[in-house]
Design a protein around this motif. Sequence first.
Motif, PDB file in Angstrom:
ATOM      1  N   GLY A   3       0.821  -1.194   0.000  1.00  0.00           N
ATOM      2  CA  GLY A   3       0.000   0.000   0.000  1.00  0.00           C
ATOM      3  C   GLY A   3       0.854   1.243   0.000  1.00  0.00           C
ATOM      4  O   GLY A   3       1.902   1.304   0.634  1.00  0.00           O
ATOM      5  N   ALA A  24      -1.964   5.734   0.336  1.00  0.00           N
ATOM      6  CA  ALA A  24      -2.875   5.559  -0.794  1.00  0.00           C
ATOM      7  C   ALA A  24      -4.322   5.613  -0.318  1.00  0.00           C
ATOM      8  O   ALA A  24      -4.629   5.261   0.816  1.00  0.00           O
ATOM      9  CB  ALA A  24      -2.610   4.225  -1.481  1.00  0.00           C
ATOM     10  N   VAL A  26      -7.786   3.891  -0.992  1.00  0.00           N
ATOM     11  CA  VAL A  26      -8.263   2.641  -1.578  1.00  0.00           C
ATOM     12  C   VAL A  26      -9.758   2.744  -1.870  1.00  0.00           C
ATOM     13  O   VAL A  26     -10.553   3.071  -0.983  1.00  0.00           O
ATOM     14  CB  VAL A  26      -7.986   1.448  -0.641  1.00  0.00           C
ATOM     15  N   ASP A  27     -10.130   2.478  -3.122  1.00  0.00           N
ATOM     16  CA  ASP A  27     -11.536   2.451  -3.491  1.00  0.00           C
ATOM     17  C   ASP A  27     -12.174   1.215  -2.862  1.00  0.00           C
ATOM     18  O   ASP A  27     -11.751   0.089  -3.137  1.00  0.00           O
ATOM     19  CB  ASP A  27     -11.671   2.392  -5.008  1.00  0.00           C
ATOM     20  N   GLY A  31     -11.012  -1.683  -5.055  1.00  0.00           N
ATOM     21  CA  GLY A  31      -9.709  -1.947  -4.465  1.00  0.00           C
ATOM     22  C   GLY A  31      -8.589  -1.162  -5.104  1.00  0.00           C
ATOM     23  O   GLY A  31      -7.421  -1.308  -4.722  1.00  0.00           O
ATOM     24  N   ASP A  32      -8.913  -0.327  -6.093  1.00  0.00           N
ATOM     25  CA  ASP A  32      -7.890   0.481  -6.750  1.00  0.00           C
ATOM     26  C   ASP A  32      -7.312   1.505  -5.772  1.00  0.00           C
ATOM     27  O   ASP A  32      -8.023   2.033  -4.911  1.00  0.00           O
ATOM     28  CB  ASP A  32      -8.471   1.204  -7.960  1.00  0.00           C
ATOM     29  N   GLN A  33      -6.013   1.768  -5.932  1.00  0.00           N
ATOM     30  CA  GLN A  33      -5.327   2.704  -5.051  1.00  0.00           C
ATOM     31  C   GLN A  33      -4.895   3.932  -5.837  1.00  0.00           C
ATOM     32  O   GLN A  33      -4.387   3.824  -6.950  1.00  0.00           O
ATOM     33  CB  GLN A  33      -4.105   2.048  -4.419  1.00  0.00           C
ATOM     34  N   THR A  34      -5.095   5.103  -5.243  1.00  0.00           N
ATOM     35  CA  THR A  34      -4.645   6.355  -5.831  1.00  0.00           C
ATOM     36  C   THR A  34      -3.856   7.112  -4.766  1.00  0.00           C
ATOM     37  O   THR A  34      -4.153   7.010  -3.569  1.00  0.00           O
ATOM     38  CB  THR A  34      -5.827   7.215  -6.299  1.00  0.00           C
ATOM     39  N   GLN A 383      -1.950  -5.023   4.574  1.00  0.00           N
ATOM     40  CA  GLN A 383      -1.783  -3.617   4.875  1.00  0.00           C
ATOM     41  C   GLN A 383      -1.644  -3.433   6.376  1.00  0.00           C
ATOM     42  O   GLN A 383      -2.228  -4.183   7.165  1.00  0.00           O
ATOM     43  CB  GLN A 383      -2.967  -2.805   4.358  1.00  0.00           C
ATOM     44  N   ALA A 404      -6.506  -5.724  -1.928  1.00  0.00           N
ATOM     45  CA  ALA A 404      -6.505  -4.373  -2.492  1.00  0.00           C
ATOM     46  C   ALA A 404      -5.815  -4.362  -3.838  1.00  0.00           C
ATOM     47  O   ALA A 404      -5.001  -3.515  -4.130  1.00  0.00           O
ATOM     48  CB  ALA A 404      -5.835  -3.409  -1.531  1.00  0.00           C
TER      49      ALA A 404
END
Length: 425
Positions: A3, A24, A26-27, A31-34, A383, A404
Amino acid sequence: VTGGADRRVSFASDDRMLLWFEAAVVDPTTGDQTPSGFDQVVAIDTATRTPLARRALPGRFGGTRTSPTRQWVAMSPITDLGAGSDTLVVDTESLATVSLVGDGQIYELRWNHLSDHLWTVAQQGTDDPSVALRRFDLTNGVDPQAQPDREVVLPNYELAVWTGGWMTASADDQWLVLAMRNTMTNAPALLVMNQTDGTYRISPGNGPVGFAADQRRVISYYDDTSSPSGEQKLLLVEPDTGALTVVDTGVSAGKFWPLPDRNEVLMAGVLGERVRRISLDGASIVEYATNEFFLDGMMVRQARPEVVNTRSTGQRLLALDLDSNAVRSTDIGSANDLSALPARDQVALQSGTGLVNLYDLARAAMSWSIELPRPSATDAAYQLADVPCSNCESARGAARGRAAGAPRATLGLRLSDQLAVDQRH
């Protein structure tokens, strides 16, 4: 520790590791990370590999510099680089943070070698720039209202680059040198400060800079524009008197590397010239029979007078013997990432396939080899548990699994005679 991004590691002690990373977001559905735009630091017990505490930082920071006592880590902001940018200081035990008020864009931080005195370098303004050099005394703790105990602001100067090697201190911390450029004449210059009383002089010279082994001379670059060969000469500056000495090198557009135990430098040109060992006392030159030695990945062996090139050049490890002037070459396979362990006289080699080797320089043989576990996209991402940051100083965390997406892992290896590997990641 999956993460986040831009992970860095520092050690507060042998049993306490600090992991710095951009957190990050997490959606919860995909599970997408931005990237969040905010850093976090997690203290990890190296014996049990469990998190001890976590702290959210007020933005993104870079240049993690650890103090000599390892009590403090100083960082400069990279999210808001406007006027008034603050230097962030983190207590490595409690993870408490204190901001030291800055003035301008922080370009560089460095600690003294022997004491917890922190230097900050800022550039102020754009049309009429100036350089601000300040020292903060953290030997007795951090005061949020702390004022620098050494300070100089130089109008009509700017910093040429934003990188290490352009500010350095003598081994005894008496002298500090900063490479700059005069905006009125466009000429390079050195600020040479006596830390004892804060007095300073402006000297000719160009960075990066270093100190000779005797600590009585600053090593800098001198561009001889009248030389038809375009030779890159060195300029020695005596910090107490300002006396200057020009040293011939026979190298064009080269880089130097001071030898720590003798008044000599290694120098190699970027145009394929062979490596040279140059004396600063009389300018004698020894040329080595190799032009594949790079000066940006080196270590000096403690057991023998030898300098080792820890970059893989043609899949080989090169060593220069400083007594016999011989060049030794060792096949190291497909390593493309090397790290030196000077205290152990060993080099860690890593290939792009995840294979890690520990190479013993004394035996000229591999001590061990291991293939790192490689997470797949179907693995569960582990995580770190969320730790309330209002109580980060004493909170104890525990790892918990949470899917994730494709995990990104950092693996710590304990180096011993018999390597035991914990493949949890």
